[in-house]
Motif scaffolding. Structure first.
Motif, PDB file in Angstrom:
ATOM      1  N   LYS A 152      -2.193   3.229 -10.494  1.00 31.33           N
ATOM      2  CA  LYS A 152      -2.466   4.626 -10.121  1.00 31.33           C
ATOM      3  C   LYS A 152      -3.948   4.890  -9.921  1.00 31.33           C
ATOM      4  O   LYS A 152      -4.339   5.676  -9.083  1.00 31.33           O
ATOM      5  CB  LYS A 152      -1.948   5.583 -11.201  1.00 31.33           C
ATOM      6  N   ASN A 153      -4.774   4.203 -10.738  1.00 32.54           N
ATOM      7  CA  ASN A 153      -6.216   4.478 -10.671  1.00 32.54           C
ATOM      8  C   ASN A 153      -7.059   3.213 -10.798  1.00 32.54           C
ATOM      9  O   ASN A 153      -8.190   3.260 -11.250  1.00 32.54           O
ATOM     10  CB  ASN A 153      -6.610   5.474 -11.766  1.00 32.54           C
ATOM     11  N   PHE A 154      -6.503   2.066 -10.401  1.00 27.89           N
ATOM     12  CA  PHE A 154      -7.252   0.818 -10.473  1.00 27.89           C
ATOM     13  C   PHE A 154      -6.657  -0.211  -9.515  1.00 27.89           C
ATOM     14  O   PHE A 154      -5.551  -0.053  -9.012  1.00 27.89           O
ATOM     15  CB  PHE A 154      -7.238   0.233 -11.898  1.00 27.89           C
ATOM     16  N   ILE A 155      -7.446  -1.264  -9.295  1.00 30.66           N
ATOM     17  CA  ILE A 155      -6.930  -2.469  -8.636  1.00 30.66           C
ATOM     18  C   ILE A 155      -7.212  -3.631  -9.573  1.00 30.66           C
ATOM     19  O   ILE A 155      -8.246  -3.660 -10.246  1.00 30.66           O
ATOM     20  CB  ILE A 155      -7.538  -2.697  -7.230  1.00 30.66           C
ATOM     21  N   HIS A 156      -6.274  -4.562  -9.650  1.00 33.90           N
ATOM     22  CA  HIS A 156      -6.407  -5.724 -10.530  1.00 33.90           C
ATOM     23  C   HIS A 156      -6.567  -6.958  -9.643  1.00 33.90           C
ATOM     24  O   HIS A 156      -5.765  -7.192  -8.746  1.00 33.90           O
ATOM     25  CB  HIS A 156      -5.177  -5.861 -11.425  1.00 33.90           C
ATOM     26  N   ILE A 157      -7.602  -7.727  -9.934  1.00 32.44           N
ATOM     27  CA  ILE A 157      -7.955  -8.884  -9.122  1.00 32.44           C
ATOM     28  C   ILE A 157      -7.975 -10.117 -10.021  1.00 32.44           C
ATOM     29  O   ILE A 157      -8.457 -10.060 -11.155  1.00 32.44           O
ATOM     30  CB  ILE A 157      -9.340  -8.689  -8.474  1.00 32.44           C
ATOM     31  N   LEU A 166       0.802  -1.221   0.000  1.00 36.66           N
ATOM     32  CA  LEU A 166       0.000   0.000   0.000  1.00 36.66           C
ATOM     33  C   LEU A 166       0.838   1.275   0.000  1.00 36.66           C
ATOM     34  O   LEU A 166       0.363   2.319  -0.439  1.00 36.66           O
ATOM     35  CB  LEU A 166      -0.947  -0.004   1.205  1.00 36.66           C
ATOM     36  N   ASP A 167       2.067   1.200   0.488  1.00 38.01           N
ATOM     37  CA  ASP A 167       2.930   2.384   0.540  1.00 38.01           C
ATOM     38  C   ASP A 167       3.117   2.991  -0.846  1.00 38.01           C
ATOM     39  O   ASP A 167       3.357   2.279  -1.818  1.00 38.01           O
ATOM     40  CB  ASP A 167       4.311   2.031   1.113  1.00 38.01           C
ATOM     41  N   GLY A 168       2.956   4.301  -0.929  1.00 39.87           N
ATOM     42  CA  GLY A 168       3.203   5.026  -2.165  1.00 39.87           C
ATOM     43  C   GLY A 168       2.065   4.980  -3.166  1.00 39.87           C
ATOM     44  O   GLY A 168       2.185   5.529  -4.255  1.00 39.87           O
ATOM     45  N   LYS A 169       0.970   4.334  -2.832  1.00 39.55           N
ATOM     46  CA  LYS A 169      -0.166   4.278  -3.742  1.00 39.55           C
ATOM     47  C   LYS A 169      -0.974   5.562  -3.643  1.00 39.55           C
ATOM     48  O   LYS A 169      -0.987   6.231  -2.609  1.00 39.55           O
ATOM     49  CB  LYS A 169      -1.066   3.067  -3.433  1.00 39.55           C
ATOM     50  N   THR A 170      -1.666   5.899  -4.718  1.00 38.26           N
ATOM     51  CA  THR A 170      -2.472   7.116  -4.722  1.00 38.26           C
ATOM     52  C   THR A 170      -3.637   6.956  -3.748  1.00 38.26           C
ATOM     53  O   THR A 170      -4.079   5.838  -3.459  1.00 38.26           O
ATOM     54  CB  THR A 170      -3.032   7.399  -6.123  1.00 38.26           C
ATOM     55  N   GLU A 171      -4.134   8.062  -3.268  1.00 35.99           N
ATOM     56  CA  GLU A 171      -5.282   8.028  -2.372  1.00 35.99           C
ATOM     57  C   GLU A 171      -6.483   7.431  -3.100  1.00 35.99           C
ATOM     58  O   GLU A 171      -7.290   6.736  -2.506  1.00 35.99           O
ATOM     59  CB  GLU A 171      -5.604   9.421  -1.835  1.00 35.99           C
ATOM     60  N   TYR A 172      -6.575   7.673  -4.396  1.00 35.31           N
ATOM     61  CA  TYR A 172      -7.661   7.107  -5.191  1.00 35.31           C
ATOM     62  C   TYR A 172      -7.615   5.578  -5.146  1.00 35.31           C
ATOM     63  O   TYR A 172      -8.615   4.914  -4.884  1.00 35.31           O
ATOM     64  CB  TYR A 172      -7.587   7.607  -6.639  1.00 35.31           C
ATOM     65  N   THR A 173      -6.435   5.017  -5.399  1.00 34.86           N
ATOM     66  CA  THR A 173      -6.276   3.556  -5.387  1.00 34.86           C
ATOM     67  C   THR A 173      -6.505   2.993  -3.997  1.00 34.86           C
ATOM     68  O   THR A 173      -7.145   1.948  -3.840  1.00 34.86           O
ATOM     69  CB  THR A 173      -4.879   3.165  -5.918  1.00 34.86           C
ATOM     70  N   LEU A 174      -6.014   3.663  -2.984  1.00 30.09           N
ATOM     71  CA  LEU A 174      -6.242   3.207  -1.611  1.00 30.09           C
ATOM     72  C   LEU A 174      -7.738   3.204  -1.286  1.00 30.09           C
ATOM     73  O   LEU A 174      -8.224   2.304  -0.607  1.00 30.09           O
ATOM     74  CB  LEU A 174      -5.467   4.075  -0.622  1.00 30.09           C
ATOM     75  N   GLY A 175      -8.458   4.204  -1.805  1.00 28.16           N
ATOM     76  CA  GLY A 175      -9.909   4.245  -1.614  1.00 28.16           C
ATOM     77  C   GLY A 175     -10.594   3.058  -2.287  1.00 28.16           C
ATOM     78  O   GLY A 175     -11.491   2.443  -1.711  1.00 28.16           O
ATOM     79  N   THR A 230      -3.478  -8.556  -7.546  1.00 28.61           N
ATOM     80  CA  THR A 230      -2.167  -8.699  -8.172  1.00 28.61           C
ATOM     81  C   THR A 230      -1.528  -7.370  -8.532  1.00 28.61           C
ATOM     82  O   THR A 230      -0.332  -7.319  -8.784  1.00 28.61           O
ATOM     83  CB  THR A 230      -2.258  -9.573  -9.437  1.00 28.61           C
ATOM     84  N   GLN A 231      -2.332  -6.314  -8.583  1.00 27.93           N
ATOM     85  CA  GLN A 231      -1.769  -5.008  -8.920  1.00 27.93           C
ATOM     86  C   GLN A 231      -2.629  -3.900  -8.336  1.00 27.93           C
ATOM     87  O   GLN A 231      -3.854  -3.952  -8.403  1.00 27.93           O
ATOM     88  CB  GLN A 231      -1.690  -4.867 -10.447  1.00 27.93           C
ATOM     89  N   LEU A 232      -1.950  -2.916  -7.763  1.00 26.67           N
ATOM     90  CA  LEU A 232      -2.603  -1.686  -7.337  1.00 26.67           C
ATOM     91  C   LEU A 232      -1.970  -0.581  -8.166  1.00 26.67           C
ATOM     92  O   LEU A 232      -0.852  -0.151  -7.897  1.00 26.67           O
ATOM     93  CB  LEU A 232      -2.395  -1.455  -5.839  1.00 26.67           C
ATOM     94  N   ARG A 269     -10.470  -5.849 -13.549  1.00 21.07           N
ATOM     95  CA  ARG A 269      -9.933  -4.547 -13.147  1.00 21.07           C
ATOM     96  C   ARG A 269     -11.059  -3.664 -12.650  1.00 21.07           C
ATOM     97  O   ARG A 269     -12.080  -3.512 -13.304  1.00 21.07           O
ATOM     98  CB  ARG A 269      -9.261  -3.852 -14.328  1.00 21.07           C
ATOM     99  N   ILE A 270     -10.839  -3.080 -11.493  1.00 21.50           N
ATOM    100  CA  ILE A 270     -11.801  -2.149 -10.897  1.00 21.50           C
ATOM    101  C   ILE A 270     -11.194  -0.745 -11.006  1.00 21.50           C
ATOM    102  O   ILE A 270     -10.144  -0.473 -10.421  1.00 21.50           O
ATOM    103  CB  ILE A 270     -12.062  -2.511  -9.418  1.00 21.50           C
ATOM    104  N   TYR A 271     -11.858   0.116 -11.783  1.00 18.26           N
ATOM    105  CA  TYR A 271     -11.406   1.502 -11.946  1.00 18.26           C
ATOM    106  C   TYR A 271     -12.201   2.461 -11.068  1.00 18.26           C
ATOM    107  O   TYR A 271     -11.714   3.533 -10.742  1.00 18.26           O
ATOM    108  CB  TYR A 271     -11.546   1.948 -13.402  1.00 18.26           C
ATOM    109  N   GLN A 272     -13.424   2.091 -10.751  1.00 18.20           N
ATOM    110  CA  GLN A 272     -14.266   2.932  -9.901  1.00 18.20           C
ATOM    111  C   GLN A 272     -15.216   2.038  -9.127  1.00 18.20           C
ATOM    112  O   GLN A 272     -15.416   0.882  -9.480  1.00 18.20           O
ATOM    113  CB  GLN A 272     -15.030   3.961 -10.733  1.00 18.20           C
ATOM    114  N   GLU A 273     -15.782   2.571  -8.091  1.00 14.53           N
ATOM    115  CA  GLU A 273     -16.658   1.771  -7.228  1.00 14.53           C
ATOM    116  C   GLU A 273     -17.806   1.143  -8.002  1.00 14.53           C
ATOM    117  O   GLU A 273     -18.211   0.019  -7.710  1.00 14.53           O
ATOM    118  CB  GLU A 273     -17.167   2.623  -6.065  1.00 14.53           C
TER     119      GLU A 273
END
Length: 120
Positions: free
Chosen positions: A59-64, A10-19, A55-57, A95-99
């Motif tokens: 800048k603006n997505f999470i990959h599952i 989680l370190d260094g990830k954008t606040e958007y991605t952390l959200g 598997t990936q966080l 890939r999740i780009y938004q809620e």
């Protein structure tokens, strides 16, 4: 030995991605208790068993990745489905780009994986 910690991912990830990450974990908790297990290169999501992998966080997505014992090709949510060579496991990439991407279809596949119900 694996000495990765969740914080390392989680370190260094954008606040958007952390959200998005927090939203995803909170949504999974609707299925029951989930544990996040930091591995060497990904985060396993575990209920009664490991049922998904972050598997990936980006800048603006999470990959599952969600492993199933057969391919679910009739869907609108997976960007890729690939069989693990030499096994009967099919990894379904999401890939999740938004809620809003965490829709009913995605929830149904994740619930199926969580509950271990991926066979006819």
């Amino acid at each position: 030995m694996n000495d990765k910690r969740l914080k390392d991912f989680l370190d260094g990830k954008t606040e958007y991605t952390l959200g998005l990450f927090r939203f995803f974990v909170n949504a999974l908790e609707q299925f029951g208790t989930v544990n996040l297990i930091p591995l060497k290169s990904m985060i396993a999501v575990e209920g009664k068993h490991k049922f998904a992998y972050l598997t990936q966080l980006g800048k603006n997505f999470i990959h599952i990745v969600i492993p199933f014992s057969k391919p679910f090709t009739d869907n609108l949510c997976f960007t890729k489905i690939a069989q693990v060579p030499g096994t009967s496991q099919y990894n379904h990439h999401l890939r999740i780009y938004q809620e809003d991407d965490f829709n009913d279809e995605v929830k149904s596949f994740l619930r199926m994986a969580h509950d271990g119900e991926d066979v006819d």
